[in-house]
Design a protein around this motif. Structure first.
Motif, PDB file in Angstrom:
ATOM      1  N   LEU A 268       0.827  -1.210   0.000  1.00 27.32           N
ATOM      2  CA  LEU A 268       0.000   0.000   0.000  1.00 27.32           C
ATOM      3  C   LEU A 268       0.862   1.262   0.000  1.00 27.32           C
ATOM      4  CD1 LEU A 268      -2.817  -1.006   2.543  1.00 27.32           C
ATOM      5  CD2 LEU A 268      -3.011  -0.796   0.067  1.00 27.32           C
ATOM      6  N   LEU A 269       1.971   1.248   0.750  1.00 21.22           N
ATOM      7  CA  LEU A 269       2.870   2.407   0.747  1.00 21.22           C
ATOM      8  C   LEU A 269       3.486   2.619  -0.635  1.00 21.22           C
ATOM      9  CD1 LEU A 269       4.701   2.001   4.184  1.00 21.22           C
ATOM     10  CD2 LEU A 269       3.010   3.718   3.560  1.00 21.22           C
ATOM     11  N   ILE A 271       2.171   1.714  -3.512  1.00 12.96           N
ATOM     12  CA  ILE A 271       1.108   2.229  -4.386  1.00 12.96           C
ATOM     13  C   ILE A 271       0.863   3.702  -4.113  1.00 12.96           C
ATOM     14  CG2 ILE A 271      -1.357   2.031  -4.919  1.00 12.96           C
ATOM     15  CD1 ILE A 271      -1.130  -0.957  -4.369  1.00 12.96           C
ATOM     16  N   TYR A 272       0.883   4.102  -2.846  1.00 13.80           N
ATOM     17  CA  TYR A 272       0.643   5.501  -2.483  1.00 13.80           C
ATOM     18  C   TYR A 272       1.704   6.420  -3.100  1.00 13.80           C
ATOM     19  CZ  TYR A 272       0.777   9.719   0.394  1.00 13.80           C
ATOM     20  OH  TYR A 272       0.827  11.019   0.813  1.00 13.80           O
ATOM     21  N   TYR A 273       2.980   6.060  -2.933  1.00 12.01           N
ATOM     22  CA  TYR A 273       4.036   6.930  -3.437  1.00 12.01           C
ATOM     23  C   TYR A 273       4.100   6.924  -4.961  1.00 12.01           C
ATOM     24  CZ  TYR A 273       5.816   7.831   1.246  1.00 12.01           C
ATOM     25  OH  TYR A 273       5.941   8.255   2.539  1.00 12.01           O
ATOM     26  N   CYS A 275       1.463   6.531  -6.924  1.00 14.30           N
ATOM     27  CA  CYS A 275       0.316   7.359  -7.319  1.00 14.30           C
ATOM     28  C   CYS A 275       0.632   8.838  -7.113  1.00 14.30           C
ATOM     29  CB  CYS A 275      -0.914   6.947  -6.506  1.00 14.30           C
ATOM     30  SG  CYS A 275      -2.401   7.894  -6.857  1.00 14.30           S
ATOM     31  N   ARG A 276       1.283   9.178  -6.014  1.00 14.02           N
ATOM     32  CA  ARG A 276       1.642  10.571  -5.745  1.00 14.02           C
ATOM     33  C   ARG A 276       2.619  11.092  -6.803  1.00 14.02           C
ATOM     34  NH1 ARG A 276       4.134  12.633   0.065  1.00 14.02           N
ATOM     35  NH2 ARG A 276       4.241  14.855  -0.437  1.00 14.02           N
ATOM     36  N   PHE A 316      -6.762   8.049  -9.384  1.00 13.45           N
ATOM     37  CA  PHE A 316      -7.204   7.638  -8.048  1.00 13.45           C
ATOM     38  C   PHE A 316      -8.018   6.342  -8.117  1.00 13.45           C
ATOM     39  CE2 PHE A 316      -6.705  12.109  -6.300  1.00 13.45           C
ATOM     40  CZ  PHE A 316      -5.707  11.741  -5.420  1.00 13.45           C
ATOM     41  N   ALA A 319      -5.668   3.423  -8.788  1.00 11.63           N
ATOM     42  CA  ALA A 319      -4.881   3.113  -7.585  1.00 11.63           C
ATOM     43  C   ALA A 319      -5.734   2.408  -6.538  1.00 11.63           C
ATOM     44  CB  ALA A 319      -4.280   4.391  -7.013  1.00 11.63           C
ATOM     45  N   LEU A 320      -6.989   2.835  -6.388  1.00 13.50           N
ATOM     46  CA  LEU A 320      -7.877   2.192  -5.416  1.00 13.50           C
ATOM     47  C   LEU A 320      -8.183   0.756  -5.816  1.00 13.50           C
ATOM     48  CD1 LEU A 320      -9.592   2.492  -2.875  1.00 13.50           C
ATOM     49  CD2 LEU A 320     -11.455   3.334  -4.290  1.00 13.50           C
ATOM     50  N   ALA A 323      -5.098  -1.237  -5.006  1.00 10.55           N
ATOM     51  CA  ALA A 323      -4.805  -1.327  -3.575  1.00 10.55           C
ATOM     52  C   ALA A 323      -5.869  -2.081  -2.791  1.00 10.55           C
ATOM     53  CB  ALA A 323      -4.645   0.078  -2.991  1.00 10.55           C
TER      54      ALA A 323
END
Length: 567
Positions: A268-269, A271-273, A275-276, A316, A319-320, A323
């Motif tokens: 998840l981390l 994927i977050y970075y 996506c950012r 978004f 990514a969702l 994730a």
């Protein structure tokens, strides 16, 4: 002590023999599966585990373990019988652990196979453990051991009481000290003048946190006290073990859950970075498009921001989706139920919002209008002051703000007065009715003169006149002139009408009234010397009137129309 072999012992011997015979007939790989599936039960004395035993359908493992425990405790309760006199005797295919003439337990080949050892070795181990348990059982119940346990328990109680008192005092002292330190450093959280969290609320939350820490410390201390004191006495030692197993099981379960979630959290981390990073890169790209540093054919710079918003939603959503399987608890029924409920509420309650959202994007890419345009939507005419994803804001010519849903705009007719105002120009028109006795050439010349005097109507392209109708009492003339300022339509219209009245009065041509009765004695015109009757004054003359001072009327002005009279 006279101990006799009970009937239950004979039953155990028969069961052991049958188990041994059955195990010899089963293939090795099948025996391993059966042994792993067999139920076992612990034999415990004063909370201490001695060993585990198996059972059969007619004599379950738990019943067998309870029977062995009761017989061992019965022997241990007889101090006159030494534990060294316990023996192991081989009888047929089983080994019997005896206390004199009484059988404590039977060890069969099936029991040995369960432990993956020989029957004699297993019997020797069980015999040793039983002797130790009997000695410990007797030793823990002596007067000296009980007095010692009582003293230790009393000391633990005193220490617990003192510890709780110290914790309470320390908690209050820390609360006061930290409150003084934070009182001048904690400020309200808000947006401008609106306070989301007041400083008093934050301090109360801090006090509650300190109280919670104190209560948790006391609970942990009380738990440790109970575990220690209950373990001092043989009758409550099993309860102490249960408390320990309960806490250990809870921490073990929590640890396993956290450990199992660590890989998913790492994913998840990542994927977050990722996506950012993609969002930042996308924003920089569309900023370059908006600033015209990157250009594309058939793509307007003003489309950059709404396109970025649309792409951001898609990023978004992607990514969702990626994730979702890694979110802890996403496979649980409760999580799935909440997801379905949220999706149902969103689908039922946001149909109008989604339609307005889609309409907003379609309007952007269709270039219906932009901010600052003068438009007419339905019965509303005004200037576009804001275009949102859901609604569009118009300011009318009366300085009223009107909010119109985008779906209504997309499904209706929109008149844009600004799109063609610069090139070639917006056509402003008005109509007048003139009698048949007035030459049409004279009327057109007067209309062109009124258009020329009107500020805002351009001379190139030239105004033009259309004869739109030959009515019962009058000819309808339509004057069309080009303007470049759609925001001044009302002012230009009003000024054009004023000049039409003036020009027609100058040349004595009467503008027809709606209905005809008879010819009046005099033409219905306003003579020039009456143009500035009170309260009007000559100072109110327009620039066009001043520019026309001294101009002589053309020869066609001598032609006077026949009289008309209004109803």
């Amino acid at each position: 002590m006279s101990l006799r072999i009970p009937i239950l012992t004979l039953l155990l011997m028969m069961l052991a023999s049958s188990l041994h015979a059955a195990s010899e007939e089963v293939r090795p790989e099948t025996a391993v599966l059966l042994e792993s599936a067999l139920e076992t039960a612990p034999v415990e004395i004063d909370g201490q585990l001695l060993f585990r035993v198996r059972g059969v359908s007619s004599f379950p493992a738990q019943q067998r373990a309870d029977a062995i425990r009761e017989r061992i405790e019965k022997v241990a309760a007889e101090p006159s019988y030494p534990s060294e006199r316990l023996s192991a005797e081989v009888v047929g295919n089983v080994t019997m652990i005896m206390a004199g003439q009484a059988t404590l337990m039977i060890v069969s080949e099936a029991d040995a196979q369960l432990e993956h050892t020989s029957r004699d070795h297993l019997a020797a181990l069980h015999l040793s453990r039983i002797r130790q348990a009997i000695d410990e059982y007797r030793r823990s119940r002596t007067s000296d051991a009980l007095v010692k346990a009582g003293l230790y328990g009393g000391g633990a109680t005193v220490i617990l009481a003192l510890g709780i008192a110290v914790l309470l005092v320390l908690n209050r002292w820390l609360d006061k000290v930290l409150s003084r330190l934070l009182k001048n450093r904690v400020h309200a959280v808000g947006i401008q003048s609106f306070q989301i969290l007041r400083s008093e609320t934050i301090l109360k939350a801090f006090h509650g946190l300190m109280l919670l820490i104190g209560v948790a410390t006391i609970v942990v201390s009380a738990y440790a006290y109970l575990h220690y004191v209950l373990a001092l006495f043989p009758w409550t030692r099993s309860i102490s073990n249960d408390l320990f197993d309960l806490a250990a099981g809870a921490f073990e379960h929590m640890g396993k859950s956290v450990g199992a979630s660590i890989p998913d959290i790492l994913v998840l981390l990542i994927i977050y970075y990722v996506c950012r990073f993609v969002l930042r890169l996308t924003r920089h790209f569309f900023d370059a498009v908006e600033q015209k540093r990157v250009t594309f054919t058939q793509f307007e710079p003003e489309w950059a921001l709404p396109t970025y918003r649309l792409v951001r939603v898609l990023i978004f959503a992607f990514a969702l989706i990626v994730a979702y399987p890694y979110i802890p608890g996403s496979e649980s029924a409760a999580f799935k139920g909440i997801s379905i409920f949220i999706g149902l509420v969103f689908s039922l309650g946001s149909s109008a919002a989604i339609s307005n959202l889609i309409a907003g994007y379609l309007m952007t890419y269709r270039r219906v209008f932009k901010v600052g345009d003068r438009v007419k939507v339905g019965d509303v005419t005004g200037d576009v002051i804001a275009i949102r994803l859901q609604v569009t804001h118009l300011r009318t010519i009366k300085n009223e703000e009107v909010t119109i849903p985008n779906s209504q705009i997309l499904n209706g007719n929109v008149t844009n007065f600004s799109s063609m105002a610069v090139t070639p120009g917006l056509i402003l028109h008005t109509t007048v009715g003139i009698g048949y006795e007035t030459p049409w050439r004279q009327v057109e010349a007067m209309l062109r003169m009124a258009a020329k005097r009107t500020m805002g109507i351009v001379g190139d392209p030239q105004p033009f006149i259309l004869l739109t109708a030959l009515g019962d009492f009058a000819i309808t003339y339509e004057l069309n002139g080009y303007i470049h300022d759609p925001h001044a339509i009302a002012q230009i219209h009003a000024e054009l009408h004023r000049h039409i009245l003036d020009v027609f009065n100058e040349y004595g041509v009467q503008i027809m009234t709606p209905a005809y009765e008879s010819d009046p004695s005099e033409p219905k015109v306003v003579r020039q010397e009456q143009w500035y009757s009170a309260p009007a004054s000559s100072g109110q003359r327009t620039e066009a009137e001043t520019a026309n001072d001294g101009a002589s009327p053309p020869a066609l002005a001598d032609q006077q129309p026949a009289g008309w009279r209004a109803r």
